[in-house]
Design a protein around this motif. Structure first.
Motif, PDB file in Angstrom:
ATOM      1  N   THR A   1       0.830  -1.211   0.000  1.00  0.00           N
ATOM      2  CA  THR A   1       0.000   0.000   0.000  1.00  0.00           C
ATOM      3  C   THR A   1       0.862   1.258   0.000  1.00  0.00           C
ATOM      4  OG1 THR A   1      -1.733  -1.160   1.238  1.00  0.00           O
ATOM      5  CG2 THR A   1      -1.834   1.239   1.200  1.00  0.00           C
ATOM      6  N   VAL A   2       1.905   1.254   0.822  1.00  0.00           N
ATOM      7  CA  VAL A   2       2.802   2.418   0.923  1.00  0.00           C
ATOM      8  C   VAL A   2       3.515   2.654  -0.407  1.00  0.00           C
ATOM      9  CG1 VAL A   2       4.870   3.339   2.021  1.00  0.00           C
ATOM     10  CG2 VAL A   2       3.128   2.206   3.412  1.00  0.00           C
ATOM     11  N   LEU A   3       4.079   1.602  -0.979  1.00  0.00           N
ATOM     12  CA  LEU A   3       4.823   1.746  -2.235  1.00  0.00           C
ATOM     13  C   LEU A   3       3.907   2.177  -3.379  1.00  0.00           C
ATOM     14  CD1 LEU A   3       7.134  -1.391  -2.008  1.00  0.00           C
ATOM     15  CD2 LEU A   3       7.862   0.996  -1.890  1.00  0.00           C
ATOM     16  N   ALA A   4       2.725   1.554  -3.445  1.00  0.00           N
ATOM     17  CA  ALA A   4       1.777   1.934  -4.494  1.00  0.00           C
ATOM     18  C   ALA A   4       1.300   3.364  -4.291  1.00  0.00           C
ATOM     19  CB  ALA A   4       0.590   0.968  -4.495  1.00  0.00           C
ATOM     20  N   GLY A   5       1.160   3.771  -3.019  1.00  0.00           N
ATOM     21  CA  GLY A   5       0.759   5.150  -2.725  1.00  0.00           C
ATOM     22  C   GLY A   5       1.802   6.150  -3.178  1.00  0.00           C
ATOM     23  N   ILE A   6       3.079   5.815  -2.951  1.00  0.00           N
ATOM     24  CA  ILE A   6       4.162   6.692  -3.411  1.00  0.00           C
ATOM     25  C   ILE A   6       4.127   6.809  -4.932  1.00  0.00           C
ATOM     26  CG2 ILE A   6       6.664   6.959  -3.578  1.00  0.00           C
ATOM     27  CD1 ILE A   6       6.861   5.580  -0.843  1.00  0.00           C
ATOM     28  N   THR A   7       3.904   5.683  -5.587  1.00  0.00           N
ATOM     29  CA  THR A   7       3.815   5.692  -7.050  1.00  0.00           C
ATOM     30  C   THR A   7       2.685   6.588  -7.521  1.00  0.00           C
ATOM     31  OG1 THR A   7       4.630   3.404  -7.107  1.00  0.00           O
ATOM     32  CG2 THR A   7       3.572   4.240  -9.110  1.00  0.00           C
ATOM     33  N   MET A   8       1.527   6.461  -6.889  1.00  0.00           N
ATOM     34  CA  MET A   8       0.362   7.256  -7.277  1.00  0.00           C
ATOM     35  C   MET A   8       0.620   8.748  -7.069  1.00  0.00           C
ATOM     36  SD  MET A   8      -3.569   6.983  -5.886  1.00  0.00           S
ATOM     37  CE  MET A   8      -3.112   7.609  -4.254  1.00  0.00           C
ATOM     38  N   VAL A   9       1.193   9.094  -5.922  1.00  0.00           N
ATOM     39  CA  VAL A   9       1.490  10.503  -5.640  1.00  0.00           C
ATOM     40  C   VAL A   9       2.497  11.046  -6.653  1.00  0.00           C
ATOM     41  CG1 VAL A   9       2.560  12.073  -3.977  1.00  0.00           C
ATOM     42  CG2 VAL A   9       0.950  10.340  -3.180  1.00  0.00           C
ATOM     43  N   ALA A  10       3.515  10.233  -6.971  1.00  0.00           N
ATOM     44  CA  ALA A  10       4.517  10.667  -7.952  1.00  0.00           C
ATOM     45  C   ALA A  10       3.876  10.896  -9.321  1.00  0.00           C
ATOM     46  CB  ALA A  10       5.632   9.631  -8.050  1.00  0.00           C
ATOM     47  N   MET A  11       2.943  10.036  -9.688  1.00  0.00           N
ATOM     48  CA  MET A  11       2.272  10.196 -10.978  1.00  0.00           C
ATOM     49  C   MET A  11       1.331  11.395 -10.991  1.00  0.00           C
ATOM     50  SD  MET A  11       3.571   7.985 -12.929  1.00  0.00           S
ATOM     51  CE  MET A  11       2.485   8.136 -14.347  1.00  0.00           C
TER      52      MET A  11
ATOM     53  N   VAL B   1       5.131   0.426 -14.662  1.00  0.00           N
ATOM     54  CA  VAL B   1       6.563   0.437 -15.007  1.00  0.00           C
ATOM     55  C   VAL B   1       6.734   0.705 -16.506  1.00  0.00           C
ATOM     56  CG1 VAL B   1       8.636  -0.981 -15.215  1.00  0.00           C
ATOM     57  CG2 VAL B   1       7.299  -1.055 -13.117  1.00  0.00           C
ATOM     58  N   LEU B   2       5.947   0.009 -17.316  1.00  0.00           N
ATOM     59  CA  LEU B   2       6.034   0.199 -18.769  1.00  0.00           C
ATOM     60  C   LEU B   2       5.597   1.602 -19.179  1.00  0.00           C
ATOM     61  CD1 LEU B   2       4.561  -3.242 -19.942  1.00  0.00           C
ATOM     62  CD2 LEU B   2       6.970  -2.557 -19.875  1.00  0.00           C
TER      63      LEU B   2
ATOM     64  N   GLY C   1      -9.032  -7.635   4.721  1.00  0.00           N
ATOM     65  CA  GLY C   1      -9.771  -8.879   4.590  1.00  0.00           C
ATOM     66  C   GLY C   1     -10.878  -8.881   3.570  1.00  0.00           C
ATOM     67  N   GLY C   2     -10.895  -7.898   2.682  1.00  0.00           N
ATOM     68  CA  GLY C   2     -11.974  -7.820   1.711  1.00  0.00           C
ATOM     69  C   GLY C   2     -11.840  -8.804   0.568  1.00  0.00           C
ATOM     70  N   ILE C   3     -10.612  -9.125   0.175  1.00  0.00           N
ATOM     71  CA  ILE C   3     -10.372 -10.093  -0.899  1.00  0.00           C
ATOM     72  C   ILE C   3      -9.160 -10.948  -0.536  1.00  0.00           C
ATOM     73  CG2 ILE C   3     -11.391  -8.796  -2.806  1.00  0.00           C
ATOM     74  CD1 ILE C   3      -8.666  -7.711  -3.499  1.00  0.00           C
ATOM     75  N   GLU C   4      -9.056 -12.089  -1.192  1.00  0.00           N
ATOM     76  CA  GLU C   4      -7.953 -13.005  -0.926  1.00  0.00           C
ATOM     77  C   GLU C   4      -6.672 -12.519  -1.603  1.00  0.00           C
ATOM     78  OE1 GLU C   4      -8.005 -15.694   1.053  1.00  0.00           O
ATOM     79  OE2 GLU C   4     -10.063 -15.157   1.584  1.00  0.00           O
ATOM     80  N   ARG C   5      -5.550 -12.996  -1.062  1.00  0.00           N
ATOM     81  CA  ARG C   5      -4.253 -12.622  -1.644  1.00  0.00           C
ATOM     82  C   ARG C   5      -4.121 -13.108  -3.084  1.00  0.00           C
ATOM     83  NH1 ARG C   5      -1.072 -17.145  -1.612  1.00  0.00           N
ATOM     84  NH2 ARG C   5      -1.624 -18.815  -0.156  1.00  0.00           N
ATOM     85  N   THR C   6      -4.778 -14.228  -3.412  1.00  0.00           N
ATOM     86  CA  THR C   6      -4.692 -14.771  -4.767  1.00  0.00           C
ATOM     87  C   THR C   6      -5.398 -13.886  -5.793  1.00  0.00           C
ATOM     88  OG1 THR C   6      -6.617 -16.146  -4.258  1.00  0.00           O
ATOM     89  CG2 THR C   6      -4.442 -17.160  -4.018  1.00  0.00           C
ATOM     90  N   ILE C   7      -6.193 -12.940  -5.303  1.00  0.00           N
ATOM     91  CA  ILE C   7      -6.862 -11.977  -6.184  1.00  0.00           C
ATOM     92  C   ILE C   7      -6.153 -10.630  -6.116  1.00  0.00           C
ATOM     93  CG2 ILE C   7      -8.998 -10.723  -6.658  1.00  0.00           C
ATOM     94  CD1 ILE C   7     -10.513 -13.114  -5.513  1.00  0.00           C
ATOM     95  N   ALA C   8      -5.887 -10.164  -4.877  1.00  0.00           N
ATOM     96  CA  ALA C   8      -5.255  -8.852  -4.691  1.00  0.00           C
ATOM     97  C   ALA C   8      -3.840  -8.817  -5.267  1.00  0.00           C
ATOM     98  CB  ALA C   8      -5.228  -8.495  -3.206  1.00  0.00           C
ATOM     99  N   GLY C   9      -3.076  -9.893  -5.054  1.00  0.00           N
ATOM    100  CA  GLY C   9      -1.692  -9.928  -5.530  1.00  0.00           C
ATOM    101  C   GLY C   9      -1.575  -9.733  -7.028  1.00  0.00           C
ATOM    102  N   PRO C  10      -2.300 -10.525  -7.833  1.00  0.00           N
ATOM    103  CA  PRO C  10      -2.212 -10.337  -9.286  1.00  0.00           C
ATOM    104  C   PRO C  10      -2.692  -8.970  -9.750  1.00  0.00           C
ATOM    105  CG  PRO C  10      -3.089 -12.506  -8.781  1.00  0.00           C
ATOM    106  CD  PRO C  10      -3.020 -11.761  -7.477  1.00  0.00           C
ATOM    107  N   ILE C  11      -3.735  -8.432  -9.096  1.00  0.00           N
ATOM    108  CA  ILE C  11      -4.215  -7.096  -9.485  1.00  0.00           C
ATOM    109  C   ILE C  11      -3.132  -6.054  -9.240  1.00  0.00           C
ATOM    110  CG2 ILE C  11      -5.836  -5.251  -8.930  1.00  0.00           C
ATOM    111  CD1 ILE C  11      -7.929  -7.399  -8.338  1.00  0.00           C
ATOM    112  N   ALA C  12      -2.559  -6.095  -8.026  1.00  0.00           N
ATOM    113  CA  ALA C  12      -1.526  -5.115  -7.670  1.00  0.00           C
ATOM    114  C   ALA C  12      -0.280  -5.289  -8.538  1.00  0.00           C
ATOM    115  CB  ALA C  12      -1.168  -5.255  -6.191  1.00  0.00           C
ATOM    116  N   ALA C  13       0.149  -6.546  -8.726  1.00  0.00           N
ATOM    117  CA  ALA C  13       1.357  -6.795  -9.515  1.00  0.00           C
ATOM    118  C   ALA C  13       1.144  -6.423 -10.979  1.00  0.00           C
ATOM    119  CB  ALA C  13       1.767  -8.262  -9.392  1.00  0.00           C
TER     120      ALA C  13
ATOM    121  N   GLY D   1       7.985  -0.768  -9.762  1.00  0.00           N
ATOM    122  CA  GLY D   1       8.677  -2.057  -9.848  1.00  0.00           C
ATOM    123  C   GLY D   1       8.715  -2.766  -8.507  1.00  0.00           C
ATOM    124  N   LEU D   2       8.985  -2.007  -7.444  1.00  0.00           N
ATOM    125  CA  LEU D   2       8.999  -2.585  -6.100  1.00  0.00           C
ATOM    126  C   LEU D   2       7.604  -3.042  -5.688  1.00  0.00           C
ATOM    127  CD1 LEU D   2      11.366  -0.016  -4.328  1.00  0.00           C
ATOM    128  CD2 LEU D   2      11.937  -2.337  -5.097  1.00  0.00           C
ATOM    129  N   THR D   3       6.593  -2.256  -6.053  1.00  0.00           N
ATOM    130  CA  THR D   3       5.208  -2.623  -5.744  1.00  0.00           C
ATOM    131  C   THR D   3       4.835  -3.931  -6.421  1.00  0.00           C
ATOM    132  OG1 THR D   3       4.625  -0.270  -5.604  1.00  0.00           O
ATOM    133  CG2 THR D   3       2.817  -1.843  -5.767  1.00  0.00           C
TER     134      THR D   3
END
Length: 377
Positions: A23-33, A85-86, A66-78, A120-122
């Motif tokens: 969340t922190v890393l993605a937040g930094i990315t969003m703020v930078a953008m 990155v692209l 706890g709203g969604i499983e890691r198997t769903i959140a992980g692929p969305i975030a990644a 990339g880190l996110t």
């Protein structure tokens, strides 16, 4: 290890630390953008990057509560972050940097590049969360990546110390050589110095990690291995062609390798580099980045993960070689190196034989140098 988490990673999974970090890393990315957006940059690429960074933030936040499983959140975030990155790489290539002044450093930082790095880190954290890797496992992997990245850069700079030693015996005779002969000699000495530096770094690594020469995967190629060499060369050039076409289609500019610029002034140097590519460059670069770095990464990463991480390190250490143009062009060239490195990493992972990627790498470079010689010669 397998794609699932190790047992010692299981405890911290439910703590929410990993999705919290994401969340922190993605937040930094969003703020930078948002910086170029607030400055009035009306670019769909920037807007898309901002939205996707926000999607990664949301995925991690919902996952953490706890709203969604890691198997769903992980692929969305990644997936969102890899796309960012692209997009940020493309924006940088097209000149959108959004520089921010840093008074303490009396300089500016391209904030879009910050988004490139944090995205990339996110993506890495998203993959870790999907695989069920806890904070302990993430820490262990991060430490290993940092150490092996340092090993890669030590291997990059070691020739600066070993090359003068190799040059000592020929220094008294330099005045008797012509300018062309000195140019050719410089290439030979430089490559021998690189080989010596790499051997010293690898030797020190083996000694410090209590390994011996059995760690080096060297064996005579079989007929099956020869098929890997031929196929690897074909795939390597196919990947290069595909990347080149995509860059042309999107208007992406890349940076020239420093060797390309040097060859324009002294094309004769390529006649020496062609055999040295097979005898020195390919074998010794693969020794360090595949047999040492990638193989060591197998200890904490899946094999597929080790191939990707080793390729990131391999691309990163080439930054100086491509520092011949702007930041965006350098990133594009490093992206190409990353793609080619993935192919070499897969060849090594499939064969567990250093000879395979060493020959493929060396022959690839030799063909590139030959083509360059006919272009500038």
């Amino acid at each position: 290890m397998t794609e699932t988490a190790r047992a010692d990673d299981a405890g911290p999974i439910t703590s929410g630390v990993v999705p919290g970090l994401g969340t922190v890393l993605a937040g930094i990315t969003m703020v930078a953008m948002l910086v170029p957006v607030r400055r009035g940059v009306d670019d769909p690429v920037v807007w898309a990057g901002t939205i996707l960074a926000a999607a990664a933030v949301l995925a991690f936040l919902v996952r953490r509560h706890g709203g969604i499983e890691r198997t769903i959140a992980g692929p969305i975030a990644a997936g969102s972050s890899i796309t960012v990155v692209l997009l940020t790489g493309y924006a940088l290539n097209q000149g959108t940097t959004a520089p921010v002044s840093v008074p303490a450093l009396s300089s500016t930082i391209p904030i879009v590049f910050v988004a490139f790095v944090t995205a990339g880190l996110t993506a890495s954290v998203g993959v870790a969360d999907y695989l069920g890797i806890g904070v302990g496992g993430l820490k262990r992997r991060t430490q290993q990546v940092v150490v092996l990245t340092a090993v890669g850069f030590v291997g990059l700079f070691a020739p600066y110390l070993t090359t003068p030693v190799v040059a000592l015996p020929v220094l008294p005779f330099l005045d008797s050589f012509s300018e062309i002969q000195r140019t050719l000699l410089n290439q030979v000495v430089g490559q021998v110095g690189m080989a010596l530096g790499t051997v010293l770094v690898v030797g020190a690594f083996l000694k410090l990690t209590d390994r011996d020469l059995s760690f080096i995967d060297l064996r005579r190629p079989t007929l099956r291995d020869l098929a890997w060499i031929v196929g690897g060369i074909v795939v390597l050039f196919g990947v290069l062609y595909a990347i080149s076409l995509s860059m042309q289609a999107t208007g992406v500019e890349s940076a020239d390798h420093a060797t390309t610029q040097s060859a324009q002034n002294a094309p004769e140097m390529l006649l020496v580099l062609i055999p040295l590519a097979i005898l020195v460059i390919g074998p010794f670069e693969e020794l360090l980045y595949r047999n040492v770095i990638q193989k060591t990464l197998y200890e904490t990463f899946s094999r597929a993960g080790a191939v990707v991480v080793a390729s990131v390190i391999f691309a990163a250490v080439h930054v100086m070689a491509y520092d011949t143009a702007g930041l965006g062009a350098v990133i594009a060239s490093l992206g190409t190196i990353f793609g080619l490195s993935i192919v070499l990493g897969v060849i090594y992972e499939r064969t567990d034989n250093l000879v395979m990627p060493a020959l493929v790498h060396g022959i690839y470079n030799a063909v590139v140098f030959t083509n360059l010689y006919f272009l500038v010669g």
